[in-house]
Write an enzyme that holds these catalytic residues in place. Structure first.
Site, PDB file in Angstrom:
ATOM      1  N   ILE A   1       0.828  -1.225   0.000  1.00 43.52           N
ATOM      2  CA  ILE A   1       0.000   0.000   0.000  1.00 43.52           C
ATOM      3  C   ILE A   1       0.857   1.267   0.000  1.00 43.52           C
TER       4      ILE A   1
ATOM      5  N   ALA B   1      -5.295  -3.083   5.750  1.00 44.41           N
ATOM      6  CA  ALA B   1      -3.868  -3.423   5.768  1.00 44.41           C
ATOM      7  C   ALA B   1      -3.137  -2.638   6.855  1.00 44.41           C
TER       8      ALA B   1
ATOM      9  N   SER C   1      -0.119  -5.149  12.736  1.00 43.33           N
ATOM     10  CA  SER C   1      -1.202  -5.152  13.724  1.00 43.33           C
ATOM     11  C   SER C   1      -0.817  -5.662  15.113  1.00 43.33           C
TER      12      SER C   1
ATOM     13  N   THR D   1      -8.711   0.880  15.533  1.00 40.00           N
ATOM     14  CA  THR D   1      -8.704   0.113  16.773  1.00 40.00           C
ATOM     15  C   THR D   1      -9.062   0.976  17.985  1.00 40.00           C
ATOM     16  N   ASP D   2      -9.579   0.328  19.026  1.00 44.75           N
ATOM     17  CA  ASP D   2      -9.841   1.049  20.284  1.00 44.75           C
ATOM     18  C   ASP D   2      -8.542   1.398  21.015  1.00 44.75           C
ATOM     19  N   GLU D   3      -7.414   0.798  20.585  1.00 41.52           N
ATOM     20  CA  GLU D   3      -6.150   1.041  21.293  1.00 41.52           C
ATOM     21  C   GLU D   3      -5.668   2.483  21.153  1.00 41.52           C
TER      22      GLU D   3
ATOM     23  N   TYR E   1       2.472   0.594  17.919  1.00 45.36           N
ATOM     24  CA  TYR E   1       1.331   0.169  17.087  1.00 45.36           C
ATOM     25  C   TYR E   1       0.176   1.160  17.212  1.00 45.36           C
TER      26      TYR E   1
ATOM     27  N   LYS F   1      -1.477   3.757  14.469  1.00 49.04           N
ATOM     28  CA  LYS F   1      -2.897   3.714  14.060  1.00 49.04           C
ATOM     29  C   LYS F   1      -3.561   5.061  14.357  1.00 49.04           C
TER      30      LYS F   1
ATOM     31  N   ASN G   1     -10.920  -5.922  20.617  1.00 49.65           N
ATOM     32  CA  ASN G   1     -10.197  -7.158  20.261  1.00 49.65           C
ATOM     33  C   ASN G   1     -11.091  -8.189  19.591  1.00 49.65           C
ATOM     34  N   ASN G   2     -10.661  -8.637  18.421  1.00 56.17           N
ATOM     35  CA  ASN G   2     -11.387  -9.676  17.680  1.00 56.17           C
ATOM     36  C   ASN G   2     -10.806 -11.055  17.990  1.00 56.17           C
TER      37      ASN G   2
ATOM     38  N   ARG H   1      -2.756 -18.094  20.374  1.00 61.86           N
ATOM     39  CA  ARG H   1      -1.488 -18.575  20.950  1.00 61.86           C
ATOM     40  C   ARG H   1      -1.783 -19.561  22.085  1.00 61.86           C
TER      41      ARG H   1
HETATM   42  P1  NAD Z   1      -3.345  -8.948  10.344  1.00 63.68           P
HETATM   43  O1  NAD Z   1      -1.983  -8.633  10.867  1.00 63.68           O
HETATM   44  O2  NAD Z   1      -3.891 -10.308  10.564  1.00 63.68           O
HETATM   45  O3  NAD Z   1      -3.404  -8.679   8.775  1.00 63.68           O
HETATM   46  C1  NAD Z   1      -2.815  -7.551   8.191  1.00 63.68           C
HETATM   47  C2  NAD Z   1      -2.784  -7.779   6.680  1.00 63.68           C
HETATM   48  O4  NAD Z   1      -2.234  -6.601   6.078  1.00 63.68           O
HETATM   49  C3  NAD Z   1      -1.894  -8.954   6.246  1.00 63.68           C
HETATM   50  O5  NAD Z   1      -2.564  -9.727   5.281  1.00 63.68           O
HETATM   51  C4  NAD Z   1      -0.654  -8.284   5.674  1.00 63.68           C
HETATM   52  O6  NAD Z   1      -0.026  -9.048   4.659  1.00 63.68           O
HETATM   53  C5  NAD Z   1      -1.251  -6.995   5.119  1.00 63.68           C
HETATM   54  N1  NAD Z   1      -0.235  -5.928   5.030  1.00 63.68           N
HETATM   55  C6  NAD Z   1       0.650  -5.524   5.983  1.00 63.68           C
HETATM   56  N2  NAD Z   1       1.424  -4.530   5.507  1.00 63.68           N
HETATM   57  C7  NAD Z   1       1.011  -4.285   4.232  1.00 63.68           C
HETATM   58  C8  NAD Z   1       1.430  -3.366   3.237  1.00 63.68           C
HETATM   59  N3  NAD Z   1       2.420  -2.497   3.437  1.00 63.68           N
HETATM   60  N4  NAD Z   1       0.765  -3.376   2.049  1.00 63.68           N
HETATM   61  C9  NAD Z   1      -0.250  -4.260   1.824  1.00 63.68           C
HETATM   62  N5  NAD Z   1      -0.655  -5.160   2.737  1.00 63.68           N
HETATM   63  C10 NAD Z   1      -0.043  -5.180   3.925  1.00 63.68           C
HETATM   64  O7  NAD Z   1      -4.304  -7.837  10.960  1.00 63.68           O
HETATM   65  P2  NAD Z   1      -5.803  -7.952  11.478  1.00 63.68           P
HETATM   66  O8  NAD Z   1      -5.791  -8.412  12.885  1.00 63.68           O
HETATM   67  O9  NAD Z   1      -6.603  -8.663  10.462  1.00 63.68           O
HETATM   68  O10 NAD Z   1      -6.202  -6.409  11.495  1.00 63.68           O
HETATM   69  C11 NAD Z   1      -6.710  -5.789  10.321  1.00 63.68           C
HETATM   70  C12 NAD Z   1      -7.001  -4.329  10.616  1.00 63.68           C
HETATM   71  O11 NAD Z   1      -7.941  -4.239  11.683  1.00 63.68           O
HETATM   72  C13 NAD Z   1      -5.784  -3.529  11.072  1.00 63.68           C
HETATM   73  O12 NAD Z   1      -5.856  -2.252  10.497  1.00 63.68           O
HETATM   74  C14 NAD Z   1      -5.921  -3.457  12.585  1.00 63.68           C
HETATM   75  O13 NAD Z   1      -5.310  -2.295  13.086  1.00 63.68           O
HETATM   76  C15 NAD Z   1      -7.439  -3.419  12.721  1.00 63.68           C
HETATM   77  N6  NAD Z   1      -7.982  -3.956  13.984  1.00 63.68           N
HETATM   78  C16 NAD Z   1      -7.631  -5.210  14.412  1.00 63.68           C
HETATM   79  C17 NAD Z   1      -8.221  -5.721  15.572  1.00 63.68           C
HETATM   80  C18 NAD Z   1      -7.888  -7.117  16.066  1.00 63.68           C
HETATM   81  O14 NAD Z   1      -8.349  -7.498  17.141  1.00 63.68           O
HETATM   82  N7  NAD Z   1      -7.123  -7.927  15.340  1.00 63.68           N
HETATM   83  C19 NAD Z   1      -9.155  -4.961  16.267  1.00 63.68           C
HETATM   84  C20 NAD Z   1      -9.469  -3.671  15.789  1.00 63.68           C
HETATM   85  C21 NAD Z   1      -8.899  -3.195  14.640  1.00 63.68           C
HETATM   86  O1  DAU Z   2      -7.971  -3.733  20.889  1.00 69.86           O
HETATM   87  C1  DAU Z   2      -7.829  -4.021  19.539  1.00 69.86           C
HETATM   88  C2  DAU Z   2      -6.446  -4.579  19.288  1.00 69.86           C
HETATM   89  O2  DAU Z   2      -6.447  -5.909  19.782  1.00 69.86           O
HETATM   90  C3  DAU Z   2      -6.032  -4.554  17.824  1.00 69.86           C
HETATM   91  O3  DAU Z   2      -5.942  -3.235  17.406  1.00 69.86           O
HETATM   92  C4  DAU Z   2      -4.683  -5.265  17.624  1.00 69.86           C
HETATM   93  O4  DAU Z   2      -4.380  -5.325  16.252  1.00 69.86           O
HETATM   94  C5  DAU Z   2      -4.795  -6.668  18.180  1.00 69.86           C
HETATM   95  O5  DAU Z   2      -3.544  -7.323  18.091  1.00 69.86           O
HETATM   96  C6  DAU Z   2      -5.243  -6.616  19.648  1.00 69.86           C
HETATM   97  O6  DAU Z   2      -4.214  -6.033  20.482  1.00 69.86           O
HETATM   98  P1  DAU Z   2      -3.877  -6.610  21.938  1.00 69.86           P
HETATM   99  O7  DAU Z   2      -2.509  -6.208  22.285  1.00 69.86           O
HETATM  100  O8  DAU Z   2      -4.965  -6.294  22.898  1.00 69.86           O
HETATM  101  O9  DAU Z   2      -3.981  -8.202  21.593  1.00 69.86           O
HETATM  102  P2  DAU Z   2      -3.046  -9.448  21.941  1.00 69.86           P
HETATM  103  O10 DAU Z   2      -3.759 -10.642  21.396  1.00 69.86           O
HETATM  104  O11 DAU Z   2      -1.641  -9.248  21.556  1.00 69.86           O
HETATM  105  O12 DAU Z   2      -3.113  -9.480  23.537  1.00 69.86           O
HETATM  106  C7  DAU Z   2      -4.346  -9.510  24.241  1.00 69.86           C
HETATM  107  C8  DAU Z   2      -4.035  -9.422  25.736  1.00 69.86           C
HETATM  108  O13 DAU Z   2      -3.381 -10.632  26.151  1.00 69.86           O
HETATM  109  C9  DAU Z   2      -3.091  -8.300  26.113  1.00 69.86           C
HETATM  110  O14 DAU Z   2      -3.450  -7.834  27.422  1.00 69.86           O
HETATM  111  C10 DAU Z   2      -1.716  -8.978  26.187  1.00 69.86           C
HETATM  112  C11 DAU Z   2      -2.065 -10.364  26.690  1.00 69.86           C
HETATM  113  N1  DAU Z   2      -1.218 -11.496  26.270  1.00 69.86           N
HETATM  114  C12 DAU Z   2      -0.917 -11.632  24.943  1.00 69.86           C
HETATM  115  C13 DAU Z   2      -0.200 -12.715  24.484  1.00 69.86           C
HETATM  116  C14 DAU Z   2       0.142 -12.874  23.018  1.00 69.86           C
HETATM  117  C15 DAU Z   2      -0.813 -12.446  27.203  1.00 69.86           C
HETATM  118  O15 DAU Z   2      -1.091 -12.331  28.426  1.00 69.86           O
HETATM  119  N2  DAU Z   2      -0.120 -13.536  26.754  1.00 69.86           N
HETATM  120  C16 DAU Z   2       0.214 -13.710  25.435  1.00 69.86           C
HETATM  121  O16 DAU Z   2       0.831 -14.740  25.090  1.00 69.86           O
END
Ligand code: NAD
Ligand code: DAU
Length: 334
Positions: free
Chosen positions: A61, A81, A84, A123-125, A150, A154, A179-180, A193
């Site tokens: 991107i 994208a 994350s 994200t809510d972060e 991160y 964002k 968080n999803n 994990r």
């Molecule tokens: P992810 O890390 O699983 O996927 C990210 C994708 O973006 C990957 O397919 C990666 O290849 C692609 N990507 C990374 N850098 C790129 C670049 N420079 N050009 C093109 N593609 C690129 O992330 P996710 O968990 O699916 O999150 C997707 C979006 O949702 C992010 O913007 C994240 O901030 C947001 N979000 C995630 C969560 C969550 O809980 N995972 C919650 C709220 C918002």
């Molecule tokens: O809130 C939305 C965000 O949620 C998204 O924007 C991010 O992309 C997504 O990664 C997620 O961020 P978190 O940091 O909250 O998610 P994570 O799964 O890394 O961790 C969730 C919680 O668990 C956090 O308090 C850290 C803790 N943790 C994480 C890992 C990987 C542990 O205690 N043990 C672990 O092994």
């Protein structure tokens, strides 16, 4: 019929979104632009890869040439994208600034040139952390106070998107989601994990005292919320999206998982805390509920079990990813 340009569609939420979208809008066209970083995986999309209304483009991107052409051809850009993962942003922040800030800027410039509807997935972060044992929740009026590279990157992208609306009248919407969890989530993240560690006979790793609170939402509910915003959202507006878990801390999530997997608390290991670890997230999603009639449909306990079942049934999906992410955790001592 609409033509969507989805960025990051080979990642966790993006690929769930593409599956969801084709189910709900089978006549639409989707182009998926994804760089296939460590987090991108075309296996997530193999069921739809041959569809005539789906195109995959491998690209960054941050590359204006690729982006310009694809944005011009689309009606709507749905921008997922990103780099994350918070722990990776602590080990190496640069890629986060590059993709999350610069990449969003490159997309915005193309959207401005071709005057395209732009939906930014955030994200809510960005709001920082809430105190434990309070009733307080994030709302659309909460001030930004990101703590990790991160969330700071964002936050930067959110500000740019809003600025392009205010300054250039670009038709944007933003969602900030909690968080999803669900299928296709990379095994570096907390819930997958834990599941994959337990399948392997290892322990779950709990950072610090485990009393960190996240607001969990099943990924399909996030996709439904983005759909509601794309169909009915007001241009220029932000909508917060959250789950149904009321202050379930990480330790409690681990305990629910252990119970379902018939394992005991001897499978819990406390490890080094994350630097700058946000204590609590909680999202007030009344705006999207009231204005767009959205609410979560998937209960946490039931869909956590379904998620465990998915990882049990799809070992060949996560197995190749796990070794690399555990190597990363060795580096951070977690
Ligand atoms: P992810 O890390 O699983 O996927 C990210 C994708 O973006 C990957 O397919 C990666 O290849 C692609 N990507 C990374 N850098 C790129 C670049 N420079 N050009 C093109 N593609 C690129 O992330 P996710 O968990 O699916 O999150 C997707 C979006 O949702 C992010 O913007 C994240 O901030 C947001 N979000 C995630 C969560 C969550 O809980 N995972 C919650 C709220 C918002
Ligand atoms: O809130 C939305 C965000 O949620 C998204 O924007 C991010 O992309 C997504 O990664 C997620 O961020 P978190 O940091 O909250 O998610 P994570 O799964 O890394 O961790 C969730 C919680 O668990 C956090 O308090 C850290 C803790 N943790 C994480 C890992 C990987 C542990 O205690 N043990 C672990 O092994």
């Amino acid at each position: 019929m609409s033509k969507l340009l989805v960025t990051g569609g080979a990642g966790f939420i993006g690929s769930n979104f593409i599956h969801y979208w084709f189910k709900e809008h089978p006549d639409d066209q989707i182009t998926n632009l994804d760089a296939l970083t460590y987090a991108g995986n075309l296996d997530n999309l193999k069921e739809i890869a041959a569809n005539s209304n789906y195109t995959f483009v491998k690209g960054d991107i941050c590359n204006p040439e690729i982006v310009d052409e694809l944005v011009e051809a689309a009606d709507i850009i749905v921008h997922f994208a990103a780099e994350s993962h918070v722990d990776r942003s602590i080990l190496g922040p640069e890629a986060f600034v590059e993709t999350n800030v610069k990449g969003t800027f490159v997309l915005l410039e193309a959207a401005r040139k071709h005057n395209k509807r732009f939906h930014h997935v955030s994200t809510d972060e960005v709001f920082g952390a809430l105190p434990l044992d309070s009733e307080e929740k994030f709302t659309e009026k909460t001030l930004y106070e990101p703590h990790s590279p991160y969330s700071a990157s964002k936050a930067g992208s959110d500000h740019l998107v809003r600025a392009y609306h205010t300054t250039f009248d670009l038709p944007i919407t933003i969602t900030n989601c909690s968080n999803n969890f669900g299928p296709y989530q990379h095994p570096e993240k907390f819930i997958p994990r834990m599941i994959t560690n337990l399948i392997d006979g290892d322990k779950v790793k709990i950072y610090g005292d485990g009393k960190y609170v996240r607001d969990w939402l099943y990924v399909t509910d996030h996709c439904r919320a983005i759909d509601a915003v794309l169909q009915k959202g007001k241009i220029g507006e932000t909508y917060l999206i959250g789950g149904m878990t009321d202050d379930v801390n990480n330790l409690a999530v681990a305990q629910i998982l252990l119970e379902y997997m018939n394992l005991g608390e001897d499978k819990i290991e406390y490890v080094k805390d994350r630097p700058g670890h946000d204590r609590r997230y909680a999202v007030d999603w009344r705006k999207i509920n009231k204005n767009l009639d959205w609410e979560p449909q998937h209960t946490f306990a039931q869909w956590l079990q379904k998620t465990v079942d998915w990882y049990r049934a799809n070992e060949s999906w996560w197995r190749p990813l796990k070794a690399e992410s555990e190597k990363m955790y060795k580096q951070s001592g977690q």
